[in-house]
Write a protein that holds these residues in place. Structure first.
Motif, PDB file in Angstrom:
ATOM      1  N   ALA A 163       0.831  -1.241   0.124  1.00 36.93           N
ATOM      2  CA  ALA A 163       0.081  -0.033  -0.029  1.00 36.93           C
ATOM      3  C   ALA A 163       1.064   1.126   0.076  1.00 36.93           C
ATOM      4  O   ALA A 163       1.826   1.323   0.644  1.00 36.93           O
ATOM      5  CB  ALA A 163      -0.860  -0.048   1.360  1.00 36.93           C
ATOM      6  N   LEU A 164       0.109   2.233  -0.814  1.00 38.86           N
ATOM      7  CA  LEU A 164       0.893   3.614  -0.812  1.00 38.86           C
ATOM      8  C   LEU A 164      -0.104   4.547  -0.624  1.00 38.86           C
ATOM      9  O   LEU A 164      -1.001   4.591  -1.403  1.00 38.86           O
ATOM     10  CB  LEU A 164       1.841   3.777  -2.060  1.00 38.86           C
ATOM     11  CG  LEU A 164       2.184   5.159  -2.402  1.00 38.86           C
ATOM     12  CD1 LEU A 164       3.531   5.347  -1.261  1.00 38.86           C
ATOM     13  CD2 LEU A 164       2.754   5.370  -3.532  1.00 38.86           C
ATOM     14  N   HIS A 165       0.044   5.394   0.455  1.00 38.71           N
ATOM     15  CA  HIS A 165      -0.782   6.587   0.922  1.00 38.71           C
ATOM     16  C   HIS A 165      -0.215   7.898   0.371  1.00 38.71           C
ATOM     17  O   HIS A 165       0.982   7.997   0.479  1.00 38.71           O
ATOM     18  CB  HIS A 165      -0.960   6.493   2.327  1.00 38.71           C
ATOM     19  CG  HIS A 165      -1.377   5.079   2.762  1.00 38.71           C
ATOM     20  ND1 HIS A 165      -2.704   4.569   2.710  1.00 38.71           N
ATOM     21  CD2 HIS A 165      -0.567   4.323   3.608  1.00 38.71           C
ATOM     22  CE1 HIS A 165      -2.656   3.429   3.276  1.00 38.71           C
ATOM     23  NE2 HIS A 165      -1.488   3.201   3.735  1.00 38.71           N
ATOM     24  N   ARG A 166      -0.786   8.710  -0.259  1.00 34.60           N
ATOM     25  CA  ARG A 166      -0.282  10.006  -0.940  1.00 34.60           C
ATOM     26  C   ARG A 166      -1.059  11.199  -0.556  1.00 34.60           C
ATOM     27  O   ARG A 166      -2.325  11.172  -0.411  1.00 34.60           O
ATOM     28  CB  ARG A 166      -0.488   9.842  -2.347  1.00 34.60           C
ATOM     29  CG  ARG A 166       0.508   8.776  -3.009  1.00 34.60           C
ATOM     30  CD  ARG A 166       0.560   8.680  -4.423  1.00 34.60           C
ATOM     31  NE  ARG A 166       1.183   9.525  -5.097  1.00 34.60           N
ATOM     32  CZ  ARG A 166       1.952   9.394  -6.200  1.00 34.60           C
ATOM     33  NH1 ARG A 166       1.718   8.536  -6.995  1.00 34.60           N
ATOM     34  NH2 ARG A 166       2.671  10.445  -6.646  1.00 34.60           N
ATOM     35  N   MET A 167      -0.326  12.242  -0.192  1.00 34.42           N
ATOM     36  CA  MET A 167      -0.842  13.551   0.321  1.00 34.42           C
ATOM     37  C   MET A 167      -0.347  14.612  -0.104  1.00 34.42           C
ATOM     38  O   MET A 167       0.936  14.599  -0.128  1.00 34.42           O
ATOM     39  CB  MET A 167      -1.319  13.616   1.832  1.00 34.42           C
ATOM     40  CG  MET A 167      -1.961  12.814   2.563  1.00 34.42           C
ATOM     41  SD  MET A 167      -2.023  13.051   4.352  1.00 34.42           S
ATOM     42  CE  MET A 167      -2.433  14.755   4.555  1.00 34.42           C
ATOM     43  N   GLY A 168      -0.790  15.612  -0.652  1.00 41.05           N
ATOM     44  CA  GLY A 168      -0.107  16.912  -1.107  1.00 41.05           C
ATOM     45  C   GLY A 168       0.418  16.915  -2.523  1.00 41.05           C
ATOM     46  O   GLY A 168       0.219  15.865  -3.470  1.00 41.05           O
ATOM     47  N   ALA A 169       0.941  17.969  -2.987  1.00 41.94           N
ATOM     48  CA  ALA A 169       1.665  18.278  -4.196  1.00 41.94           C
ATOM     49  C   ALA A 169       2.635  18.739  -3.961  1.00 41.94           C
ATOM     50  O   ALA A 169       3.005  19.888  -3.158  1.00 41.94           O
ATOM     51  CB  ALA A 169       0.615  18.707  -5.186  1.00 41.94           C
ATOM     52  N   GLY A 170       3.988  18.599  -4.966  1.00 43.33           N
ATOM     53  CA  GLY A 170       5.119  19.451  -4.685  1.00 43.33           C
ATOM     54  C   GLY A 170       6.290  18.420  -4.419  1.00 43.33           C
ATOM     55  O   GLY A 170       6.308  17.618  -5.236  1.00 43.33           O
ATOM     56  N   ARG A 171       7.343  18.913  -3.939  1.00 42.46           N
ATOM     57  CA  ARG A 171       8.610  18.246  -3.926  1.00 42.46           C
ATOM     58  C   ARG A 171       8.317  16.653  -3.102  1.00 42.46           C
ATOM     59  O   ARG A 171       7.551  16.880  -1.944  1.00 42.46           O
ATOM     60  CB  ARG A 171       9.613  18.690  -3.022  1.00 42.46           C
ATOM     61  CG  ARG A 171      10.900  18.028  -2.804  1.00 42.46           C
ATOM     62  CD  ARG A 171      12.035  18.886  -2.528  1.00 42.46           C
ATOM     63  NE  ARG A 171      12.960  18.030  -2.411  1.00 42.46           N
ATOM     64  CZ  ARG A 171      13.847  17.721  -3.500  1.00 42.46           C
ATOM     65  NH1 ARG A 171      13.501  18.299  -4.435  1.00 42.46           N
ATOM     66  NH2 ARG A 171      14.891  16.687  -3.379  1.00 42.46           N
ATOM     67  N   PRO A 172       8.489  15.668  -3.758  1.00 45.56           N
ATOM     68  CA  PRO A 172       8.322  14.240  -3.162  1.00 45.56           C
ATOM     69  C   PRO A 172       9.201  14.018  -1.877  1.00 45.56           C
ATOM     70  O   PRO A 172      10.384  14.289  -1.820  1.00 45.56           O
ATOM     71  CB  PRO A 172       8.489  13.313  -4.363  1.00 45.56           C
ATOM     72  CG  PRO A 172       9.354  13.951  -5.193  1.00 45.56           C
ATOM     73  CD  PRO A 172       9.348  15.393  -5.087  1.00 45.56           C
TER      74      PRO A 172
END
Length: 250
Positions: free
Chosen positions: A17-26
């Motif tokens: 599983a990969l949870h992602r939040m936000g936008a911009g520099r990883p």
């Protein structure tokens, strides 16, 4: 903050599983042993602080943790399996310019990943000291013993807190026991290859993984930060996220 969860293939095709939040520099955030991305990074607002500062938080559940697959086949647990899964994640996301942050087991995974060739711009090691890397064999044996005595451990036993946390997180003990056997010690000489700017950050009452000052001194390009809390409680306070944010945003 909008949170999305998808799955990717680990190094051997395991469903992770990969949870992602936000936008911009990883920034990849790796959680601790028996924990999850939700517990370490999302629940208490650490990821929110980073997202507000312009980062995209990439938060996998490690193999045998959280929503990720927890295979019981010993072949699914070769040496440094979590570092291999980290490399698979970087390849899956096609990342070339990113930051990497780990807490406790996540910090250890980050170190092993960098030694194996993962190349973040900046590195954060939370809840980690030199002995937690160079002396992991003894630390791992402590957790394996806790799993083996799981049903009989009572309050006052040194392993009581670990067992209580495993119960809270509904850990698959058979899978995690296999995982714990994939780790080896990381001698101080191997840490010389970690040359990117690194932050070592620990709670002021946290020595669970040894001496963070000794780890800072051993790494070629590291600084140390101290935040309030124990190994378990510091992840519940904003100070940890603020220290990580300030270092990565510098």
């Amino acid at each position: 903050m909008t949170l999305s969860t998808k799955f990717y293939d680990g190094f051997d095709g395991a469903r992770l599983a990969l949870h992602r939040m936000g936008a911009g520099r990883p920034v990849i955030l790796l959680h601790g042993l028996f924990s999850s991305a939700e517990m370490n990074w999302i629940k208490f607002g650490q990821a929110d602080l980073l997202v507000e500062a312009g980062f995209e938080c990439l938060m996998p559940d490690l193999r045998a943790h959280g929503h990720s697959e927890a295979p019981h086949d010993p072949d699914a647990y070769p040496d440094d399996v979590l570092a291999r899964d980290l490399a698979a994640l970087v390849a899956h996301l096609d990342l070339s310019d990113f930051d990497l942050c780990g807490f406790s087991l996540g910090a250890r995974t980050a170190v092993r990943g960098v030694i194996a060739g993962v190349s973040p711009r900046r590195l954060v090691l939370g809840g980690m000291g030199l002995e937690g890397l160079a002396g992991w064999t003894a630390r791992g044996a402590f957790f394996i013993d806790a799993i083996d005595r799981f049903e009989t451990i009572k309050h006052g036993d040194p392993a009581f807190n670990a067992v209580s946390f495993m119960k809270t997180m509904k850990v698959d003990r058979a899978a995690v026991r296999l995982l714990l056997q994939t780790f080896t010690d990381t001698p101080p000489t191997a840490l010389a290859t970690i040359t990117m700017p690194t932050l070592v950050v620990n709670g002021d009452q946290d020595r669970d993984n040894g001496d963070p000052a000794a780890l800072t001194e051993t790494l070629p390009n590291a600084v140390q930060a101290v935040v309030p809390g124990t190994h378990m409680s510091c992840v519940t306070k904003p100070d940890l996220g603020l220290a990580i944010r300030d270092f990565l945003a510098a």
